[in-house]
Design a protein around this motif. Structure first.
Motif, PDB file in Angstrom:
ATOM      1  N   THR A   1       0.756  -1.148   0.341  1.00  9.41           N
ATOM      2  CA  THR A   1       0.431  -0.310   0.086  1.00  9.41           C
ATOM      3  C   THR A   1       0.916   1.062   0.497  1.00  9.41           C
ATOM      4  O   THR A   1       2.092   1.040   0.250  1.00  9.41           O
ATOM      5  CB  THR A   1      -0.680   0.039   1.162  1.00  9.41           C
ATOM      6  OG1 THR A   1       0.301   0.173   2.473  1.00  9.41           O
ATOM      7  CG2 THR A   1      -1.902  -1.470   1.012  1.00  9.41           C
TER       8      THR A   1
ATOM      9  N   ARG B   1       2.579  -3.858   4.006  1.00 12.39           N
ATOM     10  CA  ARG B   1       1.262  -5.052   3.508  1.00 12.39           C
ATOM     11  C   ARG B   1       0.114  -4.889   4.304  1.00 12.39           C
ATOM     12  O   ARG B   1      -0.350  -5.237   5.481  1.00 12.39           O
ATOM     13  CB  ARG B   1       2.347  -6.928   3.728  1.00 12.39           C
ATOM     14  CG  ARG B   1       2.969  -7.012   2.567  1.00 12.39           C
ATOM     15  CD  ARG B   1       3.556  -7.998   2.858  1.00 12.39           C
ATOM     16  NE  ARG B   1       5.088  -8.335   1.956  1.00 12.39           N
ATOM     17  CZ  ARG B   1       6.262  -7.641   1.988  1.00 12.39           C
ATOM     18  NH1 ARG B   1       6.142  -7.892   4.482  1.00 12.39           N
ATOM     19  NH2 ARG B   1       7.612  -7.987   1.719  1.00 12.39           N
TER      20      ARG B   1
ATOM     21  N   ASP C   1      -2.366  -7.095  -2.700  1.00 13.84           N
ATOM     22  CA  ASP C   1      -2.402  -6.168  -3.856  1.00 13.84           C
ATOM     23  C   ASP C   1      -1.276  -6.960  -5.069  1.00 13.84           C
ATOM     24  O   ASP C   1      -1.291  -7.759  -5.693  1.00 13.84           O
ATOM     25  CB  ASP C   1      -1.165  -5.355  -3.437  1.00 13.84           C
ATOM     26  CG  ASP C   1      -1.829  -4.452  -2.356  1.00 13.84           C
ATOM     27  OD1 ASP C   1      -2.780  -4.071  -2.863  1.00 13.84           O
ATOM     28  OD2 ASP C   1      -1.127  -3.550  -1.548  1.00 13.84           O
TER      29      ASP C   1
ATOM     30  N   TYR D   1      -3.833  -9.318  -6.257  1.00 14.60           N
ATOM     31  CA  TYR D   1      -4.112  -8.925  -7.292  1.00 14.60           C
ATOM     32  C   TYR D   1      -3.677  -8.567  -8.846  1.00 14.60           C
ATOM     33  O   TYR D   1      -4.309  -8.713  -9.775  1.00 14.60           O
ATOM     34  CB  TYR D   1      -5.094  -7.524  -7.167  1.00 14.60           C
ATOM     35  CG  TYR D   1      -6.231  -7.908  -5.926  1.00 14.60           C
ATOM     36  CD1 TYR D   1      -6.561  -8.716  -5.912  1.00 14.60           C
ATOM     37  CD2 TYR D   1      -6.683  -6.515  -4.790  1.00 14.60           C
ATOM     38  CE1 TYR D   1      -8.026  -9.161  -4.817  1.00 14.60           C
ATOM     39  CE2 TYR D   1      -7.270  -7.500  -3.413  1.00 14.60           C
ATOM     40  CZ  TYR D   1      -7.946  -7.720  -3.712  1.00 14.60           C
ATOM     41  OH  TYR D   1      -9.027  -8.411  -2.789  1.00 14.60           O
ATOM     42  N   GLU D   2      -2.264  -8.269  -8.529  1.00 14.14           N
ATOM     43  CA  GLU D   2      -1.817  -7.850  -9.129  1.00 14.14           C
ATOM     44  C   GLU D   2      -1.402  -9.180 -10.705  1.00 14.14           C
ATOM     45  O   GLU D   2      -1.407  -9.244 -11.886  1.00 14.14           O
ATOM     46  CB  GLU D   2      -0.129  -7.221  -9.127  1.00 14.14           C
ATOM     47  CG  GLU D   2       0.731  -7.320 -10.496  1.00 14.14           C
ATOM     48  CD  GLU D   2       0.884  -6.310 -10.861  1.00 14.14           C
ATOM     49  OE1 GLU D   2       1.050  -6.048 -12.458  1.00 14.14           O
ATOM     50  OE2 GLU D   2      -0.039  -5.376 -10.923  1.00 14.14           O
TER      51      GLU D   2
END
Length: 65
Positions: free
Chosen positions: A2, A7, A49, A52-53
């Motif tokens: 973020t 994390r 994250d 999602y990547e």
């Protein structure tokens, strides 16, 4: 990570739910080097994250490989 540099991790079951796959698929992705396992030996956690990547680079429907 973020903007704050922290994390956002979740356990295996929630990572699987977020990705639309089974917990076994999450573990398979780790063994294939697609995502990183965080947490402790007793509790695996995964960075949302990073997950999602990975999903953004994949075809629309989730796959186990």
């Amino acid at each position: 990570m973020t903007a704050e540099g922290r994390r956002r991790t979740v356990p295996t079951e929630l990572a699987a739910l977020a990705a639309g796959v089974t917990p076994a698929t999450i573990r398979k992705w780790v063994s294939r080097g697609k995502i990183t396992r965080f947490g402790t030996p007793q509790r695996a956690e995964y960075d949302l994250d990073e997950l999602y990547e990975l999903l953004s680079r994949s075809p629309r429907s989730p796959r186990s490989d």
